[in-house]
Design a protein around this motif. Structure first.
Motif, PDB file in Angstrom:
ATOM      1  N   SER A   1       9.885 -17.665  -3.141  1.00  0.00           N
ATOM      2  CA  SER A   1      10.110 -18.116  -4.570  1.00  0.00           C
ATOM      3  C   SER A   1       8.853 -18.523  -5.245  1.00  0.00           C
ATOM      4  CB  SER A   1      11.134 -19.116  -4.393  1.00  0.00           C
ATOM      5  OG  SER A   1      11.194 -19.703  -6.020  1.00  0.00           O
ATOM      6  N   GLU A   2       7.944 -19.171  -4.588  1.00  0.00           N
ATOM      7  CA  GLU A   2       6.718 -19.534  -5.028  1.00  0.00           C
ATOM      8  C   GLU A   2       5.774 -18.533  -5.330  1.00  0.00           C
ATOM      9  OE1 GLU A   2       2.962 -22.412  -3.883  1.00  0.00           O
ATOM     10  OE2 GLU A   2       4.227 -22.257  -2.595  1.00  0.00           O
ATOM     11  N   LEU A   3       5.935 -17.481  -4.316  1.00  0.00           N
ATOM     12  CA  LEU A   3       4.878 -16.192  -4.769  1.00  0.00           C
ATOM     13  C   LEU A   3       5.578 -15.288  -5.787  1.00  0.00           C
ATOM     14  CD1 LEU A   3       4.213 -15.339  -1.113  1.00  0.00           C
ATOM     15  CD2 LEU A   3       2.586 -15.926  -2.663  1.00  0.00           C
ATOM     16  N   SER A   4       6.954 -15.187  -5.758  1.00  0.00           N
ATOM     17  CA  SER A   4       7.470 -14.762  -7.034  1.00  0.00           C
ATOM     18  C   SER A   4       7.177 -15.185  -8.225  1.00  0.00           C
ATOM     19  CB  SER A   4       9.048 -14.762  -6.866  1.00  0.00           C
ATOM     20  OG  SER A   4       9.546 -14.104  -7.726  1.00  0.00           O
ATOM     21  N   SER A   5       6.933 -16.378  -8.324  1.00  0.00           N
ATOM     22  CA  SER A   5       6.576 -17.126  -9.648  1.00  0.00           C
ATOM     23  C   SER A   5       5.008 -16.717 -10.039  1.00  0.00           C
ATOM     24  CB  SER A   5       6.547 -18.705  -9.781  1.00  0.00           C
ATOM     25  OG  SER A   5       6.279 -19.335 -10.815  1.00  0.00           O
ATOM     26  N   ILE A   6       4.299 -16.848  -8.918  1.00  0.00           N
ATOM     27  CA  ILE A   6       2.809 -16.339  -9.155  1.00  0.00           C
ATOM     28  C   ILE A   6       2.658 -15.107  -9.619  1.00  0.00           C
ATOM     29  CG2 ILE A   6       0.476 -16.153  -8.047  1.00  0.00           C
ATOM     30  CD1 ILE A   6       1.334 -18.420  -6.005  1.00  0.00           C
ATOM     31  N   LEU A   7       3.644 -14.163  -9.028  1.00  0.00           N
ATOM     32  CA  LEU A   7       3.501 -12.683  -8.986  1.00  0.00           C
ATOM     33  C   LEU A   7       3.724 -12.464 -10.571  1.00  0.00           C
ATOM     34  CD1 LEU A   7       2.892  -9.853  -8.202  1.00  0.00           C
ATOM     35  CD2 LEU A   7       5.295  -9.723  -7.590  1.00  0.00           C
ATOM     36  N   ILE A   8       4.770 -13.156 -11.155  1.00  0.00           N
ATOM     37  CA  ILE A   8       5.239 -13.009 -12.410  1.00  0.00           C
ATOM     38  C   ILE A   8       4.191 -13.395 -13.441  1.00  0.00           C
ATOM     39  CG2 ILE A   8       6.653 -13.901 -14.492  1.00  0.00           C
ATOM     40  CD1 ILE A   8       8.976 -14.290 -12.173  1.00  0.00           C
ATOM     41  N   ARG A   9       3.546 -14.422 -13.114  1.00  0.00           N
ATOM     42  CA  ARG A   9       2.313 -14.837 -13.933  1.00  0.00           C
ATOM     43  C   ARG A   9       1.229 -14.099 -13.999  1.00  0.00           C
ATOM     44  NH1 ARG A   9       3.338 -19.734 -16.338  1.00  0.00           N
ATOM     45  NH2 ARG A   9       0.845 -19.909 -16.790  1.00  0.00           N
ATOM     46  N   ASP A  10       0.891 -13.520 -12.847  1.00  0.00           N
ATOM     47  CA  ASP A  10      -0.417 -12.542 -12.457  1.00  0.00           C
ATOM     48  C   ASP A  10      -0.194 -11.360 -13.457  1.00  0.00           C
ATOM     49  OD1 ASP A  10      -2.952 -11.762 -10.809  1.00  0.00           O
ATOM     50  OD2 ASP A  10      -1.547 -10.039 -10.998  1.00  0.00           O
ATOM     51  N   GLN A  11       0.964 -10.708 -13.333  1.00  0.00           N
ATOM     52  CA  GLN A  11       1.344  -9.450 -13.877  1.00  0.00           C
ATOM     53  C   GLN A  11       1.824  -9.570 -15.240  1.00  0.00           C
ATOM     54  OE1 GLN A  11       1.063  -6.121 -12.135  1.00  0.00           O
ATOM     55  NE2 GLN A  11      -0.120  -7.746 -11.240  1.00  0.00           N
ATOM     56  N   GLY A  12       2.328 -10.799 -15.764  1.00  0.00           N
ATOM     57  CA  GLY A  12       3.008 -10.908 -16.823  1.00  0.00           C
ATOM     58  C   GLY A  12       1.789 -11.402 -17.777  1.00  0.00           C
ATOM     59  N   PHE A  13       0.924 -11.687 -17.708  1.00  0.00           N
ATOM     60  CA  PHE A  13      -0.189 -11.989 -18.137  1.00  0.00           C
ATOM     61  C   PHE A  13      -1.319 -10.648 -18.829  1.00  0.00           C
ATOM     62  CE2 PHE A  13      -0.245 -16.724 -17.719  1.00  0.00           C
ATOM     63  CZ  PHE A  13      -0.352 -17.269 -19.077  1.00  0.00           C
ATOM     64  N   ARG A  14      -1.430 -10.000 -17.587  1.00  0.00           N
ATOM     65  CA  ARG A  14      -2.048  -8.696 -17.858  1.00  0.00           C
ATOM     66  C   ARG A  14      -1.108  -7.728 -18.795  1.00  0.00           C
ATOM     67  NH1 ARG A  14      -4.301 -11.022 -13.870  1.00  0.00           N
ATOM     68  NH2 ARG A  14      -6.553 -10.569 -13.485  1.00  0.00           N
TER      69      ARG A  14
ATOM     70  N   GLY B   1       9.266 -10.926   2.478  1.00  0.00           N
ATOM     71  CA  GLY B   1       9.942  -9.775   1.976  1.00  0.00           C
ATOM     72  C   GLY B   1       9.067  -9.148   0.903  1.00  0.00           C
ATOM     73  N   GLU B   2       9.696  -8.179   0.029  1.00  0.00           N
ATOM     74  CA  GLU B   2       9.090  -7.593  -1.091  1.00  0.00           C
ATOM     75  C   GLU B   2       9.695  -7.872  -2.224  1.00  0.00           C
ATOM     76  OE1 GLU B   2       7.827  -3.395   0.902  1.00  0.00           O
ATOM     77  OE2 GLU B   2      10.083  -3.791   1.514  1.00  0.00           O
ATOM     78  N   PRO B   3       9.104  -7.776  -3.223  1.00  0.00           N
ATOM     79  CA  PRO B   3       7.595  -7.381  -3.491  1.00  0.00           C
ATOM     80  C   PRO B   3       6.677  -8.592  -3.468  1.00  0.00           C
ATOM     81  CG  PRO B   3       8.453  -7.817  -5.474  1.00  0.00           C
ATOM     82  CD  PRO B   3       9.816  -7.947  -4.683  1.00  0.00           C
TER      83      PRO B   3
ATOM     84  N   GLU C   1       2.511  -5.475   7.339  1.00  0.00           N
ATOM     85  CA  GLU C   1       2.783  -6.658   6.316  1.00  0.00           C
ATOM     86  C   GLU C   1       2.695  -6.310   4.984  1.00  0.00           C
ATOM     87  OE1 GLU C   1       4.644  -9.067   7.097  1.00  0.00           O
ATOM     88  OE2 GLU C   1       4.564  -8.966   9.236  1.00  0.00           O
ATOM     89  N   LEU C   2       1.668  -5.215   5.008  1.00  0.00           N
ATOM     90  CA  LEU C   2       1.270  -4.894   3.496  1.00  0.00           C
ATOM     91  C   LEU C   2       1.002  -3.464   3.438  1.00  0.00           C
ATOM     92  CD1 LEU C   2       0.114  -6.024   0.629  1.00  0.00           C
ATOM     93  CD2 LEU C   2      -2.167  -6.183   1.561  1.00  0.00           C
ATOM     94  N   ASP C   3       1.385  -3.051   2.447  1.00  0.00           N
ATOM     95  CA  ASP C   3       1.090  -1.238   2.326  1.00  0.00           C
ATOM     96  C   ASP C   3      -0.336  -0.886   2.361  1.00  0.00           C
ATOM     97  OD1 ASP C   3       1.044   1.563   1.524  1.00  0.00           O
ATOM     98  OD2 ASP C   3       2.386   1.124  -0.096  1.00  0.00           O
ATOM     99  N   LEU C   4      -0.519   0.140   3.276  1.00  0.00           N
ATOM    100  CA  LEU C   4      -1.999   0.525   3.554  1.00  0.00           C
ATOM    101  C   LEU C   4      -2.774   1.244   2.248  1.00  0.00           C
ATOM    102  CD1 LEU C   4      -1.610   2.475   6.904  1.00  0.00           C
ATOM    103  CD2 LEU C   4      -2.620   0.213   6.164  1.00  0.00           C
ATOM    104  N   VAL C   5      -2.087   1.396   1.218  1.00  0.00           N
ATOM    105  CA  VAL C   5      -2.421   1.955  -0.046  1.00  0.00           C
ATOM    106  C   VAL C   5      -3.077   0.787  -0.534  1.00  0.00           C
ATOM    107  CG1 VAL C   5      -1.941   2.611  -2.467  1.00  0.00           C
ATOM    108  CG2 VAL C   5      -1.036   3.922  -0.254  1.00  0.00           C
ATOM    109  N   LYS C   6      -2.489  -0.272  -0.661  1.00  0.00           N
ATOM    110  CA  LYS C   6      -3.125  -1.631  -1.157  1.00  0.00           C
ATOM    111  C   LYS C   6      -4.115  -2.124  -0.470  1.00  0.00           C
ATOM    112  CE  LYS C   6      -0.045  -2.951  -4.550  1.00  0.00           C
ATOM    113  NZ  LYS C   6       0.474  -1.853  -4.758  1.00  0.00           N
ATOM    114  N   VAL C   7      -4.447  -1.864   0.778  1.00  0.00           N
ATOM    115  CA  VAL C   7      -5.498  -2.171   1.519  1.00  0.00           C
ATOM    116  C   VAL C   7      -6.639  -1.173   1.181  1.00  0.00           C
ATOM    117  CG1 VAL C   7      -6.681  -2.415   3.775  1.00  0.00           C
ATOM    118  CG2 VAL C   7      -4.224  -2.802   3.747  1.00  0.00           C
ATOM    119  N   ALA C   8      -6.454   0.070   0.991  1.00  0.00           N
ATOM    120  CA  ALA C   8      -7.364   0.999   0.325  1.00  0.00           C
ATOM    121  C   ALA C   8      -7.859   0.750  -0.853  1.00  0.00           C
ATOM    122  CB  ALA C   8      -6.567   2.391   0.273  1.00  0.00           C
TER     123      ALA C   8
END
Length: 238
Positions: free
Chosen positions: A38-51, A112-114, A144-151
Motif C-alpha cells: 500500500s505504501e509503495l502504491s502511494s509512492i508510485l502514484i505520486r512518482d508517475q502522477g507528477f510526471r 506483488g505487481e506493479p 523480483e524485477l523485470d530484466l528490461v527495467k534492469v537493462a
C-alpha cells in the motif's frame, strides 16, 4: 505383509510432502507485506502522477483529476511546478531508501505487481543510480524485477557516466547552441550505443518488445546511431 508396509511407507511420504508444501505456502504468505504494498502504491502514484501532470500532454479533465489526486492546487502548480516536482522526487527517494535499508529491494514476492517497480522508478529518477544499481541488478537476477527495467537502469547509469549504452533505451537532449534561444538550438537523440549493429538482438534477448528504431519513433526521435565523439562535437553545453 510387504504390500501393507509399502502402502504405509508411501502414505507417510505423501503426508511429509504435504506438510512441506503447506509450510512453504505459509512462509510465502508471511513474506508478502500488504502494508508495504500500500505504501509503495502511494509512492508510485505520486512518482508517475507528477510526471504525467508536468509533461502537459493531457486533457483538462485528466489535469483536474491529477491535481486532486496529488493534493495540489492549480495555482500552486503554475507558480511552483519545478520546486514541487523536485520536492516530490526527494521525499520519494527518502522513503525508498528507508524501505531498502529495512527489507532489501521490495520485489514481486514481497509486494506483488506493479508495486515491485516502485523503487525502480524512484531510483531511476534520482541522482543515486550508481549507489543502488547493484541492488536493482540482484533483484532482476532473482526474478523480483523485470530484466528490461534492469537493462534500462544500466543504460542510464552508462549515459550518466558519459559511456556508450548497451540496449538503446535512453534518449537525451543535446544543446547545439548554448545558451539555447529557439527550439532548433537543441535536439533529442538516442544516446550512443556500444554495438548498434546488434542492439536489436540484444534487446530481444533481454525482453524488449520493440526495436531501437521503433522505440525512438515512439519518442518522436529521428534515430541515428551517433558515436560519443559526434555527440561531444555537437554538444555546445559542455
Amino acid at each position: 505383509m510387504y504390500l501393507r508396509q509399502y502402502i504405509k511407507t508411501n502414505t507417510v511420504k505423501k503426508l511429509v510432502l504435504l506438510i512441506i508444501v503447506i509450510f512453504s505456502s505459509c512462509l510465502e504468505k508471511d513474506k508478502f507485506n500488504p502494508e508495504l504494498k500500500s505504501e509503495l502504491s502511494s509512492i508510485l502514484i505520486r512518482d508517475q502522477g507528477f510526471r504525467e501532470l508536468f509533461n502537459g500532454n493531457i486533457t483538462e479533465k485528466r489535469k483536474s483529476e491529477l491535481l486532486k489526486l496529488l493534493e495540489i492546487s492549480e495555482a500552486d502548480f503554475l507558480e511552483n511546478e519545478r520546486d514541487i516536482f523536485r520536492k516530490n522526487d526527494s521525499l520519494n527517494l527518502i522513503k525508498i531508501e528507508k524501505i531498502i535499508n529495512k527489507y532489501g529491494y521490495p520485489g514481486k514476492s514481497l509486494v506483488g505487481e506493479p508495486e515491485n517497480e516502485t523503487a525502480w522508478f524512484v531510483i531511476q529518477h534520482s541522482g543515486k543510480i550508481a549507489d543502488y544499481f547493484p541492488v536493482i541488478e540482484k533483484a532482476g537476477q532473482k526474478g523480483e524485477l523485470d530484466l528490461v527495467k534492469v537493462a534500462m537502469m544500466k543504460d542510464r547509469l552508462l549515459m550518466n557516466l558519459e559511456e556508450e549504452q548497451l540496449y538503446g533505451s535512453q534518449g537525451k537532449r543535446i544543446f547545439l547552441v548554448w545558451p539555447p534561444i529557439k527550439q532548433t538550438d537543441s535536439k533529442v537523440i538516442i544516446w550512443p550505443i556500444k554495438n548498434p549493429a546488434t542492439v536489436n538482438t540484444l534487446r530481444q534477448q533481454i525482453g524488449f518488445k520493440n526495436t531501437v528504431e521503433e522505440y525512438a519513433q515512439s519518442l518522436g526521435i529521428d534515430y541515428k546511431p551517433y558515436t560519443l565523439s559526434e555527440v561531444n562535437q555537437m554538444n555546445s553545453a559542455k
